[in-house]
Scaffold this motif. Structure first.
Motif, PDB file in Angstrom:
ATOM      1  N   TYR A  36      48.213  39.318  43.394  1.00  0.00           N
ATOM      2  CA  TYR A  36      47.118  39.011  42.488  1.00  0.00           C
ATOM      3  C   TYR A  36      46.882  40.198  41.570  1.00  0.00           C
ATOM      4  CZ  TYR A  36      45.876  35.248  45.774  1.00  0.00           C
ATOM      5  OH  TYR A  36      45.887  34.128  46.590  1.00  0.00           O
ATOM      6  N   GLN A  38      43.676  41.896  39.132  1.00  0.00           N
ATOM      7  CA  GLN A  38      42.239  41.834  38.894  1.00  0.00           C
ATOM      8  C   GLN A  38      41.869  42.847  37.828  1.00  0.00           C
ATOM      9  OE1 GLN A  38      39.659  43.095  42.128  1.00  0.00           O
ATOM     10  NE2 GLN A  38      38.089  41.612  41.525  1.00  0.00           N
ATOM     11  N   GLN A  42      36.187  41.415  36.979  1.00  0.00           N
ATOM     12  CA  GLN A  42      36.644  40.037  36.852  1.00  0.00           C
ATOM     13  C   GLN A  42      37.208  39.545  38.170  1.00  0.00           C
ATOM     14  OE1 GLN A  42      38.878  38.912  33.421  1.00  0.00           O
ATOM     15  NE2 GLN A  42      37.988  40.499  32.128  1.00  0.00           N
ATOM     16  N   SER A  43      37.617  38.309  38.152  1.00  0.00           N
ATOM     17  CA  SER A  43      38.111  37.702  39.382  1.00  0.00           C
ATOM     18  C   SER A  43      39.591  38.027  39.593  1.00  0.00           C
ATOM     19  CB  SER A  43      37.924  36.187  39.309  1.00  0.00           C
ATOM     20  OG  SER A  43      38.258  35.608  40.541  1.00  0.00           O
ATOM     21  N   LEU A  44      40.096  37.604  40.726  1.00  0.00           N
ATOM     22  CA  LEU A  44      41.515  37.782  41.026  1.00  0.00           C
ATOM     23  C   LEU A  44      42.297  36.604  40.452  1.00  0.00           C
ATOM     24  CD1 LEU A  44      39.917  39.222  43.446  1.00  0.00           C
ATOM     25  CD2 LEU A  44      42.097  39.147  44.617  1.00  0.00           C
ATOM     26  N   MET A  45      43.407  36.932  39.814  1.00  0.00           N
ATOM     27  CA  MET A  45      44.276  35.903  39.275  1.00  0.00           C
ATOM     28  C   MET A  45      45.618  35.969  39.993  1.00  0.00           C
ATOM     29  SD  MET A  45      42.474  34.348  37.038  1.00  0.00           S
ATOM     30  CE  MET A  45      43.706  33.383  36.178  1.00  0.00           C
ATOM     31  N   LEU A  46      46.044  34.854  40.531  1.00  0.00           N
ATOM     32  CA  LEU A  46      47.335  34.806  41.210  1.00  0.00           C
ATOM     33  C   LEU A  46      48.445  35.018  40.189  1.00  0.00           C
ATOM     34  CD1 LEU A  46      48.935  34.207  43.837  1.00  0.00           C
ATOM     35  CD2 LEU A  46      48.954  31.804  43.120  1.00  0.00           C
ATOM     36  N   PHE A  91      44.094  46.339  38.642  1.00  0.00           N
ATOM     37  CA  PHE A  91      44.066  46.424  40.099  1.00  0.00           C
ATOM     38  C   PHE A  91      44.967  45.311  40.617  1.00  0.00           C
ATOM     39  CE2 PHE A  91      42.312  48.039  43.895  1.00  0.00           C
ATOM     40  CZ  PHE A  91      41.937  47.011  44.747  1.00  0.00           C
ATOM     41  N   ILE A  93      46.692  43.445  43.920  1.00  0.00           N
ATOM     42  CA  ILE A  93      46.413  43.276  45.344  1.00  0.00           C
ATOM     43  C   ILE A  93      47.293  42.177  45.920  1.00  0.00           C
ATOM     44  CG2 ILE A  93      44.494  41.667  44.918  1.00  0.00           C
ATOM     45  CD1 ILE A  93      43.014  43.134  47.223  1.00  0.00           C
ATOM     46  N   PHE A 109      44.341  40.533  53.106  1.00  0.00           N
ATOM     47  CA  PHE A 109      44.622  41.249  51.877  1.00  0.00           C
ATOM     48  C   PHE A 109      44.919  42.719  52.125  1.00  0.00           C
ATOM     49  CE2 PHE A 109      43.765  38.407  48.328  1.00  0.00           C
ATOM     50  CZ  PHE A 109      43.184  37.339  48.987  1.00  0.00           C
ATOM     51  N   GLY A 110      45.790  43.251  51.298  1.00  0.00           N
ATOM     52  CA  GLY A 110      46.007  44.678  51.280  1.00  0.00           C
ATOM     53  C   GLY A 110      44.815  45.373  50.633  1.00  0.00           C
ATOM     54  N   GLN A 111      44.893  46.683  50.616  1.00  0.00           N
ATOM     55  CA  GLN A 111      43.764  47.466  50.087  1.00  0.00           C
ATOM     56  C   GLN A 111      43.734  47.490  48.570  1.00  0.00           C
ATOM     57  OE1 GLN A 111      46.272  48.421  52.129  1.00  0.00           O
ATOM     58  NE2 GLN A 111      45.634  50.045  53.520  1.00  0.00           N
ATOM     59  N   GLY A 112      44.816  47.047  47.950  1.00  0.00           N
ATOM     60  CA  GLY A 112      44.883  47.039  46.506  1.00  0.00           C
ATOM     61  C   GLY A 112      45.471  48.317  45.944  1.00  0.00           C
ATOM     62  N   ARG A 114      45.377  50.552  42.353  1.00  0.00           N
ATOM     63  CA  ARG A 114      44.818  50.772  41.016  1.00  0.00           C
ATOM     64  C   ARG A 114      45.887  51.419  40.166  1.00  0.00           C
ATOM     65  NH1 ARG A 114      40.812  48.623  38.699  1.00  0.00           N
ATOM     66  NH2 ARG A 114      39.525  49.032  40.520  1.00  0.00           N
TER      67      ARG A 114
ATOM     68  N   GLN B   3      40.302  27.747  37.977  1.00  0.00           N
ATOM     69  CA  GLN B   3      39.408  28.717  38.571  1.00  0.00           C
ATOM     70  C   GLN B   3      38.031  28.116  38.750  1.00  0.00           C
ATOM     71  OE1 GLN B   3      38.685  32.304  36.249  1.00  0.00           O
ATOM     72  NE2 GLN B   3      39.155  33.498  38.053  1.00  0.00           N
ATOM     73  N   GLY B  42      39.868  46.488  48.566  1.00  0.00           N
ATOM     74  CA  GLY B  42      40.467  45.209  48.898  1.00  0.00           C
ATOM     75  C   GLY B  42      39.439  44.179  49.301  1.00  0.00           C
ATOM     76  N   PHE B  88      33.241  36.552  46.431  1.00  0.00           N
ATOM     77  CA  PHE B  88      34.090  35.567  45.766  1.00  0.00           C
ATOM     78  C   PHE B  88      34.304  34.360  46.667  1.00  0.00           C
ATOM     79  CE2 PHE B  88      35.577  38.011  42.147  1.00  0.00           C
ATOM     80  CZ  PHE B  88      35.451  39.326  42.567  1.00  0.00           C
ATOM     81  N   GLY B 102      37.045  32.156  42.475  1.00  0.00           N
ATOM     82  CA  GLY B 102      35.968  32.030  41.518  1.00  0.00           C
ATOM     83  C   GLY B 102      35.733  33.368  40.834  1.00  0.00           C
ATOM     84  N   LYS B 103      34.807  33.365  39.905  1.00  0.00           N
ATOM     85  CA  LYS B 103      34.564  34.570  39.107  1.00  0.00           C
ATOM     86  C   LYS B 103      33.754  35.609  39.846  1.00  0.00           C
ATOM     87  CE  LYS B 103      35.035  32.110  34.759  1.00  0.00           C
ATOM     88  NZ  LYS B 103      34.407  31.737  33.472  1.00  0.00           N
TER      89      LYS B 103
END
Lengths: 118, 111
Positions: A36, A38, A42-46, A91, A93, A109-112, A114, B3, B42, B88, B102-103
């Motif tokens: 993903y 981010q 904002q939100s996470l986008m696959l 970011f 993830i 999830f991983g820690q992400g 940056r 989304q 995360g 989220f 979601g946002k």
């Protein structure tokens, strides 16, 4: 619960270079992992679904040649941002599911990571 | 992917108060999940509710799901400053953990 480790947590790179991000499932095998992206606040986008032993499945609008995904083993998926540019700063993830069959289970999830491209 | 929407986008409350966040989605689901994210970190899974469930509890968390309205809510009772984070909702349409997020709602709990 299951543990997913992502490395590095932060990376700064110069424009034009490539960066590799690792996602490891530490205590389970994952034939599928997810990447993903981010943007701030904002939100996470696959971005893509990483499949062990086969090609990744990319979401619409994600450049395959830009974001190379390799899932060479049942515990490791890597995302390589090639020829990075400042707009790739984000970011990133990953996630994985310990149960490879359809099970209506949570994702871990991983820690992400940056990424900052300068 | 479609989304979902969450509201409010931001919520500011005092410790001890309850916080309610809502999520709507567009297509049918296998399950809906709520996650928490502290700034720059995360995601932590909070709760999963299946499409055939209507309500679920976990500690101070209560989640409802209305599939006819394609909506869900997350209630955090007796909030604490440590609950400050972004929340989220994520829908799983296939059951294989391919999530559509979601946002998010940014929750601020003041001492």
């Amino acid at each position: 619960g299951a543990v997913v480790s992502q490395h590095p947590s932060r990376v700064i790179c110069k424009s034009g270079t490539s960066v590799k991000i690792e996602c490891r499932s530490l205590d389970f095998q994952a034939t599928t992992m997810f990447w993903y992206r981010q943007f701030p606040k904002q939100s996470l986008m696959l971005m893509a679904t990483s499949n062990e032993g086969s090609k990744a499945t990319y979401e619409q609008g994600v450049e395959k040649d830009k974001f190379l995904i390799n899932h060479a083993s049942l515990t490791l998926s890597t995302l390589t941002v090639t020829s990075a540019h400042p707009e790739d700063s984000s970011f990133y993830i990953c996630s994985a599911n310990p149960w490879n069959s359809r099970g209506n289970t949570e994702a871990f999830f991983g820690q992400g990571t940056r990424l900052t491209v300068v | 992917s479609q989304q979902g929407e969450e509201d409010p986008q931001a919520l500011s409350i005092q410790e001890g108060e309850n916080a309610t966040m809502n999520c709507s989605y567009k297509t049918s689901i296998n399950n809906l999940q709520w996650y928490r994210q502290n700034s720059g970190r995360g995601l932590v899974h909070l709760i999963l509710i299946r499409s055939n469930e209507r309500e679920k509890h976990s500690g101070r968390l209560r989640v409802t799901l209305d599939t006819s309205k394609k909506s869900s809510s997350l209630l955090i009772t007796a909030s604490r400053a440590a609950d400050t984070a972004s929340y989220f909702c994520a829908t799983d349409h296939s059951g294989y953990s391919t999530l559509t997020f979601g946002k998010g709602t940014m929750l601020l709990v003041s001492p």
